[in-house]
Design a protein around this motif. Structure first.
Motif, PDB file in Angstrom:
ATOM      1  N   GLN A 194     -57.920 -46.969  13.100  1.00 35.51           N
ATOM      2  CA  GLN A 194     -58.007 -48.364  12.639  1.00 35.51           C
ATOM      3  C   GLN A 194     -59.276 -48.564  11.809  1.00 35.51           C
ATOM      4  N   GLU A 195     -59.265 -49.603  11.017  1.00 31.10           N
ATOM      5  CA  GLU A 195     -60.530 -49.958  10.353  1.00 31.10           C
ATOM      6  C   GLU A 195     -61.516 -50.367  11.453  1.00 31.10           C
ATOM      7  N   PHE A 196     -62.758 -49.964  11.342  1.00 32.66           N
ATOM      8  CA  PHE A 196     -63.763 -50.330  12.342  1.00 32.66           C
ATOM      9  C   PHE A 196     -64.241 -51.733  12.007  1.00 32.66           C
ATOM     10  N   VAL A 197     -64.034 -52.677  12.942  1.00 28.98           N
ATOM     11  CA  VAL A 197     -64.407 -54.066  12.671  1.00 28.98           C
ATOM     12  C   VAL A 197     -65.814 -54.294  13.234  1.00 28.98           C
ATOM     13  N   LYS A 198     -66.717 -54.745  12.400  1.00 30.07           N
ATOM     14  CA  LYS A 198     -68.156 -54.699  12.666  1.00 30.07           C
ATOM     15  C   LYS A 198     -68.600 -55.219  14.020  1.00 30.07           C
ATOM     16  N   TYR A 199     -68.123 -56.412  14.433  1.00 27.41           N
ATOM     17  CA  TYR A 199     -68.690 -57.001  15.659  1.00 27.41           C
ATOM     18  C   TYR A 199     -67.775 -56.881  16.872  1.00 27.41           C
ATOM     19  N   GLY A 200     -66.669 -56.146  16.732  1.00 30.23           N
ATOM     20  CA  GLY A 200     -65.867 -55.863  17.936  1.00 30.23           C
ATOM     21  C   GLY A 200     -65.095 -57.042  18.494  1.00 30.23           C
ATOM     22  N   ALA A 201     -64.700 -56.876  19.739  1.00 30.88           N
ATOM     23  CA  ALA A 201     -63.787 -57.846  20.368  1.00 30.88           C
ATOM     24  C   ALA A 201     -64.475 -59.197  20.605  1.00 30.88           C
TER      25      ALA A 201
ATOM     26  N   LYS B  22     -71.519 -62.409  25.264  1.00 35.54           N
ATOM     27  CA  LYS B  22     -72.897 -62.034  24.923  1.00 35.54           C
ATOM     28  C   LYS B  22     -73.662 -63.268  24.422  1.00 35.54           C
TER      29      LYS B  22
ATOM     30  N   LYS C 143     -59.545 -60.706  23.494  1.00 35.60           N
ATOM     31  CA  LYS C 143     -60.003 -59.306  23.384  1.00 35.60           C
ATOM     32  C   LYS C 143     -59.305 -58.604  22.239  1.00 35.60           C
ATOM     33  N   ASN C 144     -58.180 -59.180  21.767  1.00 31.87           N
ATOM     34  CA  ASN C 144     -57.498 -58.574  20.621  1.00 31.87           C
ATOM     35  C   ASN C 144     -57.864 -59.263  19.314  1.00 31.87           C
TER      36      ASN C 144
ATOM     37  N   LEU D  84     -60.764 -59.414  16.647  1.00 26.80           N
ATOM     38  CA  LEU D  84     -61.957 -58.642  16.294  1.00 26.80           C
ATOM     39  C   LEU D  84     -62.769 -59.420  15.269  1.00 26.80           C
TER      40      LEU D  84
ATOM     41  N   SER E  50     -55.944 -57.864  16.228  1.00 26.66           N
ATOM     42  CA  SER E  50     -55.712 -56.430  16.452  1.00 26.66           C
ATOM     43  C   SER E  50     -54.231 -56.152  16.731  1.00 26.66           C
TER      44      SER E  50
HETATM   45  N1  LIG Z   1     -70.843 -53.182  20.360  1.00 33.22           N
HETATM   46  C1  LIG Z   1     -69.875 -53.053  19.667  1.00 33.22           C
HETATM   47  C2  LIG Z   1     -68.685 -52.909  18.851  1.00 33.22           C
HETATM   48  C3  LIG Z   1     -67.517 -52.376  19.398  1.00 33.22           C
HETATM   49  C4  LIG Z   1     -66.380 -52.218  18.614  1.00 33.22           C
HETATM   50  C5  LIG Z   1     -66.431 -52.586  17.255  1.00 33.22           C
HETATM   51  N2  LIG Z   1     -65.347 -52.442  16.386  1.00 33.22           N
HETATM   52  C6  LIG Z   1     -64.013 -52.404  16.687  1.00 33.22           C
HETATM   53  N3  LIG Z   1     -63.138 -52.123  15.684  1.00 33.22           N
HETATM   54  C7  LIG Z   1     -61.812 -52.059  15.992  1.00 33.22           C
HETATM   55  N4  LIG Z   1     -60.921 -51.746  15.016  1.00 33.22           N
HETATM   56  C8  LIG Z   1     -61.362 -52.287  17.300  1.00 33.22           C
HETATM   57  C9  LIG Z   1     -62.317 -52.588  18.259  1.00 33.22           C
HETATM   58  N5  LIG Z   1     -61.987 -52.844  19.578  1.00 33.22           N
HETATM   59  C10 LIG Z   1     -62.895 -53.241  20.530  1.00 33.22           C
HETATM   60  N6  LIG Z   1     -62.230 -53.403  21.690  1.00 33.22           N
HETATM   61  C11 LIG Z   1     -60.930 -53.093  21.470  1.00 33.22           C
HETATM   62  C12 LIG Z   1     -59.883 -53.081  22.541  1.00 33.22           C
HETATM   63  C13 LIG Z   1     -59.407 -54.490  22.774  1.00 33.22           C
HETATM   64  O1  LIG Z   1     -58.750 -54.897  21.638  1.00 33.22           O
HETATM   65  C14 LIG Z   1     -60.756 -52.753  20.166  1.00 33.22           C
HETATM   66  N7  LIG Z   1     -63.649 -52.628  17.960  1.00 33.22           N
HETATM   67  C15 LIG Z   1     -67.614 -53.121  16.744  1.00 33.22           C
HETATM   68  C16 LIG Z   1     -68.740 -53.280  17.520  1.00 33.22           C
END
Ligand SMILES: N#Cc1ccc(Nc2nc(N)cc(-n3cnc(CCO)c3)n2)cc1
Length: 279
Positions: free
Chosen positions: A84-91, A98, A135-136, A138, A156
């Motif tokens: 997958q594309e890495f999404v900068k700040y995550g879920a 946080k 959580k889905n 991003l 996601s």
């Molecule tokens: N600290 C930190 C940090 C962690 C992750 C990302 N980036 C990213 N990119 C994605 N494509 C998918 C996810 N992802 C995260 N948790 C799930 C499972 C639940 O969906 C999927 N995270 C960026 C920063």
């Protein structure tokens, strides 16, 4: 009930060498069946990045092998790597936890509107996502009101379909009718999950019904209970309408967008900024 088979592939760092277009690694997969753990050694073949244009034939060969079986034919357990594309700040749920409630209401409404937009897109394409949750979602851009940038979210993939996992642990995200009769669920189930996700966004990313065991979660649905309402009544109304037990009573995605827009124009935040802090 589908037995909750959990697979985990651990990967040894060093590669065992190279195939023609691939790198190969020794790994192990752990299956948990009826509570006991079975480890199986596996070999992972990863297509070399430089050959990415021939991934179709790589997948074709692998999927052909996984469809037939013979005692002298190598077993292919699966083609289970999604890139997958890495999404900068995550879920989003982790991000909100946080941030501990220091996120302004306008930020949350902006994110809710973006989710409603992609929900509308899916509805027009007649695609059911089936796993809308914080959580889905991003976070690709954090957004900072002091410099005038707004957040940007990406929905996601739905992940493993609801039918495969034990849907109980998806309460209260999974719509009640999906538990009743999985084959009948349709577009409206995403509206229910939208309501749950709205609740998460305005509750600091906290997981709803946390701490309830699966049995208690089932009772929550049996008794047609609702999540605790946020103080902001217009928002509580919208969440309540999305989390209607009768799917036919849930709003369309256009209705959701209309109601969100009316929330944004309401001078809720101007009334008393202190109020919005814990909305
Ligand atoms: N600290 C930190 C940090 C962690 C992750 C990302 N980036 C990213 N990119 C994605 N494509 C998918 C996810 N992802 C995260 N948790 C799930 C499972 C639940 O969906 C999927 N995270 C960026 C920063």
């Amino acid at each position: 009930k589908a037995s909750h088979v959990q697979k985990k592939c651990s990967l040894q760092e060093e590669s065992l060498g190279r195939g023609s277009f691939t790198r190969i690694f020794k790994g192990s997969k752990t299956d948990i069946r009826e509570g006991e753990r079975q480890n199986t050694d596996v070999l992972l073949k990863v297509l070399d990045g430089s050959y990415k244009n021939c991934w179709e034939s790589f997948f074709e060969a692998a999927s052909l092998m996984s469809q037939i079986s013979h005692k002298h034919l190598l077993l292919v357990y699966g083609i289970n790597i999604m890139v997958q594309e890495f999404v900068k700040y995550g879920a989003l749920d982790l991000f909100l936890r946080k941030k501990q409630g220091s996120v302004p209401v306008s930020w949350k409404l902006d994110v809710a509107k973006q989710l409603a937009c992609v929900l509308n897109f899916l509805e027009e394409k007649k695609i059911v996502h089936g796993n809308i949750s914080a959580k889905n979602l991003l976070l690709a851009r954090e957004g900072d009101s002091s410099i005038g940038t707004s957040p940007f979210i990406k929905l996601s993939d739905p992940g493993i379909s609801v039918a495969v996992t034990v849907a109980l642990d998806r309460i209260p995200w999974v719509a009640p009718e999906v538990l009743e009769a999985p084959e009948t669920w349709g577009m409206e189930c995403d509206k229910w999950s939208f309501g749950t996700t709205l609740w998460e966004i305005f509750n600091g990313g906290k997981a709803p019904l946390q701490g309830l065991d699966p049995q208690q979660k089932l009772m929550f649905y049996e008794n047609h209970e609702q999540l605790p309402s946020p103080k902001w009544t217009e928002l509580a109304d919208l969440i309540g309408r999305c989390m209607e037990y009768d799917p036919a009573l849930r709003p369309s995605s256009r209705g959701i967008i209309r109601q969100l827009n009316s929330l944004i124009t309401s001078d809720y935040e101007l009334l008393d900024p202190g109020l919005s802090a814990h909305a």
